[in-house]
Design a protein around this motif. Structure first.
Motif, short mmCIF file in Angstrom:
data_model
loop_
_atom_site.label_atom_id
_atom_site.label_comp_id
_atom_site.label_asym_id
_atom_site.label_seq_id
_atom_site.Cartn_x
_atom_site.Cartn_y
_atom_site.Cartn_z
N THR A 158 -72.49 41.56 42.11
CA THR A 158 -72.97 42.57 43.07
C THR A 158 -71.85 43.36 43.72
O THR A 158 -72.12 44.30 44.47
CB THR A 158 -73.81 41.91 44.18
N ASP A 159 -70.59 42.99 43.47
CA ASP A 159 -69.45 43.67 44.09
C ASP A 159 -68.91 44.75 43.15
O ASP A 159 -68.20 44.44 42.19
CB ASP A 159 -68.35 42.66 44.42
N PRO A 160 -69.19 46.03 43.44
CA PRO A 160 -68.76 47.11 42.56
C PRO A 160 -67.33 47.59 42.84
O PRO A 160 -66.85 48.48 42.16
CB PRO A 160 -69.76 48.22 42.87
N THR A 161 -66.67 47.00 43.83
CA THR A 161 -65.34 47.50 44.22
C THR A 161 -64.24 47.07 43.27
O THR A 161 -63.14 47.62 43.30
CB THR A 161 -64.97 47.05 45.64
N ALA A 162 -64.51 46.09 42.41
CA ALA A 162 -63.50 45.63 41.44
C ALA A 162 -64.20 45.29 40.14
O ALA A 162 -65.36 44.87 40.14
CB ALA A 162 -62.77 44.40 41.97
N PRO A 163 -63.51 45.49 39.02
CA PRO A 163 -64.09 45.10 37.73
C PRO A 163 -64.47 43.62 37.73
O PRO A 163 -63.86 42.81 38.42
CB PRO A 163 -62.96 45.38 36.73
N LEU A 164 -65.47 43.30 36.96
CA LEU A 164 -65.93 41.92 36.84
C LEU A 164 -64.93 41.11 36.02
O LEU A 164 -64.48 41.56 34.97
CB LEU A 164 -67.30 41.91 36.17
N SER A 165 -64.58 39.95 36.52
CA SER A 165 -63.64 39.07 35.83
C SER A 165 -64.36 38.22 34.79
O SER A 165 -65.25 37.44 35.13
CB SER A 165 -62.94 38.16 36.84
N HIS A 166 -63.95 38.34 33.53
CA HIS A 166 -64.58 37.49 32.51
C HIS A 166 -64.11 36.04 32.68
O HIS A 166 -64.83 35.11 32.33
CB HIS A 166 -64.33 38.01 31.09
N ALA A 167 -62.91 35.82 33.26
CA ALA A 167 -62.46 34.46 33.54
C ALA A 167 -63.40 33.80 34.54
O ALA A 167 -63.77 32.63 34.40
CB ALA A 167 -61.03 34.47 34.07
N ALA A 168 -63.82 34.56 35.55
CA ALA A 168 -64.78 34.04 36.52
C ALA A 168 -66.12 33.74 35.85
O ALA A 168 -66.79 32.77 36.20
CB ALA A 168 -64.95 35.02 37.67
N LEU A 169 -66.51 34.57 34.88
CA LEU A 169 -67.75 34.31 34.15
C LEU A 169 -67.64 33.03 33.32
O LEU A 169 -68.62 32.28 33.22
CB LEU A 169 -68.10 35.49 33.25
N ILE A 170 -66.48 32.76 32.77
CA ILE A 170 -66.26 31.51 32.03
C ILE A 170 -66.47 30.33 33.00
O ILE A 170 -67.15 29.35 32.67
CB ILE A 170 -64.85 31.46 31.41
N GLN A 171 -65.87 30.44 34.18
CA GLN A 171 -66.02 29.39 35.20
C GLN A 171 -67.49 29.19 35.55
O GLN A 171 -67.98 28.05 35.57
CB GLN A 171 -65.23 29.77 36.45
N LEU A 172 -68.21 30.27 35.81
CA LEU A 172 -69.62 30.18 36.18
C LEU A 172 -70.45 29.57 35.04
O LEU A 172 -71.37 28.77 35.28
CB LEU A 172 -70.16 31.57 36.54
N HIS A 173 -70.11 29.93 33.80
CA HIS A 173 -70.81 29.38 32.63
C HIS A 173 -70.62 27.86 32.56
O HIS A 173 -71.58 27.11 32.38
CB HIS A 173 -70.28 30.06 31.37
N ILE A 174 -69.39 27.42 32.69
CA ILE A 174 -69.08 26.00 32.59
C ILE A 174 -69.71 25.22 33.74
O ILE A 174 -70.20 24.10 33.56
CB ILE A 174 -67.55 25.78 32.53
#
Length: 195
Positions: A158-174
């Motif tokens: 929901t935060d449009p001020t910075a690109p989405l981190s795919h590393a953070a998505l990996i963390q959320l997935h795990i």
């Protein structure tokens, strides 16, 4: 197992001080094998393009860039075929302000930023985590303390001020905390089709 996200731009000394004893793993397009395969720029091939039955892309970033619509430029299907991890970006400077992301190559609707993140980017990136890099995800699950490096650390869809981190998505997935792919923006999202 703790997973942390940090900027790839930080020095080794800074990372070691902040995360003593943790294994540092770069997951960007500059990472060594095998971790580079977690980059959204990596050309896995045959990645289904959301809203486009039978159409596939070499990379997740190729999908994101191909479906982006600007003031002076519509979708660009050539981005789906890029295998070099270079030449994928389409910029505001060249094409004018972004109007949204099209619902497929021939879709008649544009999705605003957050909705596009959820219904295009998250969908495509989760697909590669489950179908192209499941071995790396399994390996990460066996580690005790890991820091994933990315150029951005924003894990908030929901935060449009910075690109989405795919590393953070990996963390959320795990961690089993994957963002909702169907949730629409408060404004409800769909933009009228281009004239």
């Amino acid at each position: 197992m703790p997973i942390h996200i940090a900027s790839r731009r930080r020095s080794s000394a800074s990372l070691a001080a902040a995360f003593p004893g943790a294994e540092i793993i770069d997951v960007t397009s500059k990472a060594p094998d095998p971790w580079v395969r977690l980059s959204p720029f990596y050309p896995h091939g045959d990645i289904p393009v959301p809203y486009s039955d039978g159409v596939t892309s070499q990379s997740v970033e190729g999908i994101w860039q191909a479906l982006k619509v600007f003031q002076h430029s519509d979708v660009d299907p050539t981005k789906l075929a890029v295998t070099t991890m270079k030449g994928l970006k389409r910029t505001v400077r060249r094409h004018g302000p972004v109007r949204g992301h099209r619902t497929g190559l021939h879709g008649d609707q544009l999705l605003p930023y957050e909705t596009a993140r959820r219904r295009i980017y998250l969908l495509a990136y989760r697909w590669i985590l489950e179908h192209r890099t499941a071995d790396l995800i399994a390996l990460l699950r066996t580690k005790d303390d890991v820091v994933l490096l990315d150029y951005t650390t924003n894990g908030d869809v929901t935060d449009p001020t910075a690109p989405l981190s795919h590393a953070a998505l990996i963390q959320l997935h795990i961690e089993g905390r994957w963002p909702d792919e169907d949730e629409a923006e408060a404004s409800d999202g769909i933009i009228n089709p281009m004239p």
